[in-house]
Design a protein around this motif. Structure first.
Motif, PDB file in Angstrom:
ATOM      1  N   PRO A  16      -7.817  -1.092 -16.196  1.00 44.67           N
ATOM      2  CA  PRO A  16      -7.037  -0.939 -14.956  1.00 44.67           C
ATOM      3  C   PRO A  16      -5.571  -1.316 -15.167  1.00 44.67           C
ATOM      4  O   PRO A  16      -5.267  -2.257 -15.897  1.00 44.67           O
ATOM      5  CB  PRO A  16      -7.720  -1.893 -13.979  1.00 44.67           C
ATOM      6  N   VAL A  17      -4.696  -0.538 -14.532  1.00 46.90           N
ATOM      7  CA  VAL A  17      -3.261  -0.839 -14.585  1.00 46.90           C
ATOM      8  C   VAL A  17      -2.890  -1.457 -13.248  1.00 46.90           C
ATOM      9  O   VAL A  17      -3.164  -0.880 -12.197  1.00 46.90           O
ATOM     10  CB  VAL A  17      -2.448   0.456 -14.810  1.00 46.90           C
ATOM     11  N   TYR A  18      -2.319  -2.651 -13.306  1.00 45.46           N
ATOM     12  CA  TYR A  18      -1.954  -3.332 -12.064  1.00 45.46           C
ATOM     13  C   TYR A  18      -0.533  -2.968 -11.660  1.00 45.46           C
ATOM     14  O   TYR A  18       0.361  -2.924 -12.510  1.00 45.46           O
ATOM     15  CB  TYR A  18      -2.090  -4.845 -12.226  1.00 45.46           C
ATOM     16  N   ALA A  19      -0.363  -2.704 -10.377  1.00 45.48           N
ATOM     17  CA  ALA A  19       0.977  -2.414  -9.866  1.00 45.48           C
ATOM     18  C   ALA A  19       1.830  -3.660 -10.008  1.00 45.48           C
ATOM     19  O   ALA A  19       1.335  -4.771  -9.801  1.00 45.48           O
ATOM     20  CB  ALA A  19       0.877  -1.998  -8.392  1.00 45.48           C
ATOM     21  N   PRO A  20       3.123  -3.499 -10.400  1.00 42.93           N
ATOM     22  CA  PRO A  20       3.981  -4.677 -10.524  1.00 42.93           C
ATOM     23  C   PRO A  20       4.080  -5.406  -9.191  1.00 42.93           C
ATOM     24  O   PRO A  20       4.136  -4.783  -8.139  1.00 42.93           O
ATOM     25  CB  PRO A  20       5.328  -4.090 -10.953  1.00 42.93           C
TER      26      PRO A  20
ATOM     27  N   LEU B 142      -7.272   3.754  -1.903  1.00 43.41           N
ATOM     28  CA  LEU B 142      -6.522   2.876  -2.811  1.00 43.41           C
ATOM     29  C   LEU B 142      -7.466   1.846  -3.433  1.00 43.41           C
ATOM     30  O   LEU B 142      -8.502   1.514  -2.849  1.00 43.41           O
ATOM     31  CB  LEU B 142      -5.406   2.153  -2.052  1.00 43.41           C
ATOM     32  N   THR B 143      -7.105   1.371  -4.600  1.00 40.56           N
ATOM     33  CA  THR B 143      -7.887   0.306  -5.235  1.00 40.56           C
ATOM     34  C   THR B 143      -7.093  -0.987  -5.199  1.00 40.56           C
ATOM     35  O   THR B 143      -5.956  -1.035  -5.677  1.00 40.56           O
ATOM     36  CB  THR B 143      -8.218   0.682  -6.699  1.00 40.56           C
ATOM     37  N   PHE B 144      -7.700  -2.005  -4.644  1.00 36.76           N
ATOM     38  CA  PHE B 144      -7.065  -3.317  -4.551  1.00 36.76           C
ATOM     39  C   PHE B 144      -7.764  -4.274  -5.507  1.00 36.76           C
ATOM     40  O   PHE B 144      -8.990  -4.208  -5.681  1.00 36.76           O
ATOM     41  CB  PHE B 144      -7.168  -3.878  -3.127  1.00 36.76           C
ATOM     42  N   GLY B 145      -7.005  -5.132  -6.120  1.00 37.31           N
ATOM     43  CA  GLY B 145      -7.594  -6.216  -6.912  1.00 37.31           C
ATOM     44  C   GLY B 145      -7.566  -7.448  -6.037  1.00 37.31           C
ATOM     45  O   GLY B 145      -6.512  -8.035  -5.809  1.00 37.31           O
ATOM     46  N   VAL B 146      -8.715  -7.820  -5.476  1.00 32.66           N
ATOM     47  CA  VAL B 146      -8.755  -8.918  -4.496  1.00 32.66           C
ATOM     48  C   VAL B 146      -9.062 -10.225  -5.237  1.00 32.66           C
ATOM     49  O   VAL B 146     -10.106 -10.339  -5.889  1.00 32.66           O
ATOM     50  CB  VAL B 146      -9.807  -8.650  -3.405  1.00 32.66           C
ATOM     51  N   TYR B 147      -8.144 -11.168  -5.137  1.00 28.70           N
ATOM     52  CA  TYR B 147      -8.276 -12.428  -5.869  1.00 28.70           C
ATOM     53  C   TYR B 147      -9.405 -13.269  -5.294  1.00 28.70           C
ATOM     54  O   TYR B 147      -9.514 -13.419  -4.077  1.00 28.70           O
ATOM     55  CB  TYR B 147      -6.961 -13.192  -5.773  1.00 28.70           C
ATOM     56  N   ASN B 148     -10.249 -13.795  -6.155  1.00 34.18           N
ATOM     57  CA  ASN B 148     -11.351 -14.641  -5.667  1.00 34.18           C
ATOM     58  C   ASN B 148     -11.181 -16.091  -6.109  1.00 34.18           C
ATOM     59  O   ASN B 148     -12.137 -16.857  -6.115  1.00 34.18           O
ATOM     60  CB  ASN B 148     -12.717 -14.084  -6.099  1.00 34.18           C
ATOM     61  N   GLY B 149      -9.934 -16.428  -6.475  1.00 36.52           N
ATOM     62  CA  GLY B 149      -9.670 -17.792  -6.922  1.00 36.52           C
ATOM     63  C   GLY B 149      -9.728 -17.908  -8.424  1.00 36.52           C
ATOM     64  O   GLY B 149      -9.308 -18.914  -9.002  1.00 36.52           O
ATOM     65  N   GLN B 150     -10.213 -16.884  -9.063  1.00 34.76           N
ATOM     66  CA  GLN B 150     -10.389 -16.912 -10.509  1.00 34.76           C
ATOM     67  C   GLN B 150      -9.885 -15.618 -11.144  1.00 34.76           C
ATOM     68  O   GLN B 150      -9.151 -15.629 -12.110  1.00 34.76           O
ATOM     69  CB  GLN B 150     -11.868 -17.107 -10.815  1.00 34.76           C
ATOM     70  N   LYS B 151     -10.316 -14.503 -10.548  1.00 34.80           N
ATOM     71  CA  LYS B 151      -9.878 -13.214 -11.084  1.00 34.80           C
ATOM     72  C   LYS B 151      -9.774 -12.186  -9.963  1.00 34.80           C
ATOM     73  O   LYS B 151     -10.166 -12.471  -8.826  1.00 34.80           O
ATOM     74  CB  LYS B 151     -10.845 -12.742 -12.170  1.00 34.80           C
TER      75      LYS B 151
ATOM     76  N   ALA C  93       0.834  -1.198   0.000  1.00 32.76           N
ATOM     77  CA  ALA C  93       0.000   0.000   0.000  1.00 32.76           C
ATOM     78  C   ALA C  93       0.870   1.250   0.000  1.00 32.76           C
ATOM     79  O   ALA C  93       0.606   2.197  -0.754  1.00 32.76           O
ATOM     80  CB  ALA C  93      -0.921  -0.014   1.209  1.00 32.76           C
ATOM     81  N   ASP C  94       1.938   1.242   0.816  1.00 28.48           N
ATOM     82  CA  ASP C  94       2.833   2.398   0.868  1.00 28.48           C
ATOM     83  C   ASP C  94       3.475   2.651  -0.491  1.00 28.48           C
ATOM     84  O   ASP C  94       3.585   3.781  -0.951  1.00 28.48           O
ATOM     85  CB  ASP C  94       3.924   2.182   1.932  1.00 28.48           C
ATOM     86  N   LYS C  95       3.891   1.562  -1.117  1.00 29.15           N
ATOM     87  CA  LYS C  95       4.559   1.660  -2.424  1.00 29.15           C
ATOM     88  C   LYS C  95       3.606   2.271  -3.454  1.00 29.15           C
ATOM     89  O   LYS C  95       3.977   3.145  -4.227  1.00 29.15           O
ATOM     90  CB  LYS C  95       4.958   0.250  -2.863  1.00 29.15           C
ATOM     91  N   ALA C  96       2.358   1.783  -3.453  1.00 31.97           N
ATOM     92  CA  ALA C  96       1.382   2.265  -4.433  1.00 31.97           C
ATOM     93  C   ALA C  96       1.069   3.737  -4.193  1.00 31.97           C
ATOM     94  O   ALA C  96       0.961   4.521  -5.130  1.00 31.97           O
ATOM     95  CB  ALA C  96       0.112   1.438  -4.343  1.00 31.97           C
TER      96      ALA C  96
END
Lengths: 92, 177
Positions: free
Chosen positions: B163-167, A47-56, A19-22
């Motif tokens: 969306p652009v994903y952070a590395p 912040l926007t997180f892409g939370v994995y649900n096992g598929q996407k 999170a800090d890095k982003a």
């Protein structure tokens, strides 16, 4: 003091670093995470997180009222879209 | 005839007086009563419907002219359709009906066609567009002004900033999903 209070919220260690890095990068990037069990902390708001649900990765834009919940709550593993024809979507 | 939407389907009967059980596709199941009269898929039969109750997620309703169980059973499987203009017309700014968004053509900012909107979902963190990419794959985009700068319902298209994903250095360790 109750045990759950002095232990504090659970969080996988690497989440804060990510999170800090982003945030430092200044770009509006989606942070991919697999840790559904981690608690949403105040420093994640915005912040926007892409939370994995096992598929996407389900995009989750963290807002203040999500603090204290787990990331996994916003990324269901069994998807049912429903059929609500008159449901409204608000573009934020 | 303009575009129509299916607001429900008759899935069974209730009692012996011609009441039917309806699976409602409206946000609040009982709201299906507000869309009466409805018609079947062919548009030949009109149904005047009165909601009398709810049971196990289904709506119980009586239909005008249907007074016995046998007549009601014959309607099992019938879809209930209404013209699109009967759905709520007054929407706030930046508010769209799910049924209007689904099926829109998705374009990139440079005008390149990316795919179509497969579904819209709200998992508790705001609305998310599920986009079916062409020729294959899918993409999930938050329904925000940053990610979806333009929505043109009349033109049947919307513009998306993918969306652009952070590395992520741990991605390989986690299986590269």
């Amino acid at each position: 003091m109750a045990r759950s209070v002095w232990k504090g919220p659970f969080l996988d260690g690497y989440m804060l670093g990510k999170a800090d890095k982003a945030r430092a990068s200044g770009r509006n990037e989606v942070i991919k995470i697999w840790s559904r069990r981690s608690t949403i902390l105040p420093q994640f708001v915005g912040l926007t997180f892409g939370v994995y649900n096992g598929q996407k990765f389900i995009p989750v834009l963290v807002t203040e009222n999500m603090i204290g919940h787990k990331f996994g709550e916003f990324s269901p593993t069994r998807t049912f879209y429903g059929h609500a024809v008159d449901k409204k979507a608000k573009r934020k | 005839m303009g575009p129509r939407v299916r607001v429900g389907v008759i899935v069974g009967v209730h009692g012996v007086r011609g009441a039917v059980r309806i699976k409602s596709f409206t946000e609040e199941p009982a709201d299906i009563g507000y869309y009466s009269p409805m018609e079947d898929e062919a548009g030949g039969t009109k149904f005047r419907l009165k909601v009398t109750g709810e049971v196990k997620g289904l709506v119980i309703a009586t239909l005008e002219g249907i007074a016995d169980r046998n007549a009601a059973e014959a309607l099992k499987g019938t879809g209930l359709w209404v013209p699109r203009e009967r759905l709520p017309g007054r929407l706030a700014e930046d508010e769209f009906l799910y049924s209007d968004l689904i099926g829109l053509v998705v374009e990139a900012v440079d005008g390149k066609r990316l795919g179509t909107v497969k579904a819209v979902a709200d998992y508790g963190a705001g609305d998310v567009l599920d986009i079916k990419l062409e020729p294959k794959g899918d993409m999930m985009v938050p329904f925000t002004k940053d990610s979806v700068p333009e929505v043109d319902i009349a033109g049947g298209r919307l513009v998306v900033v993918p969306p652009v994903y952070a590395p992520d250095e741990n991605e390989e360790r986690n299986g590269g999903a």
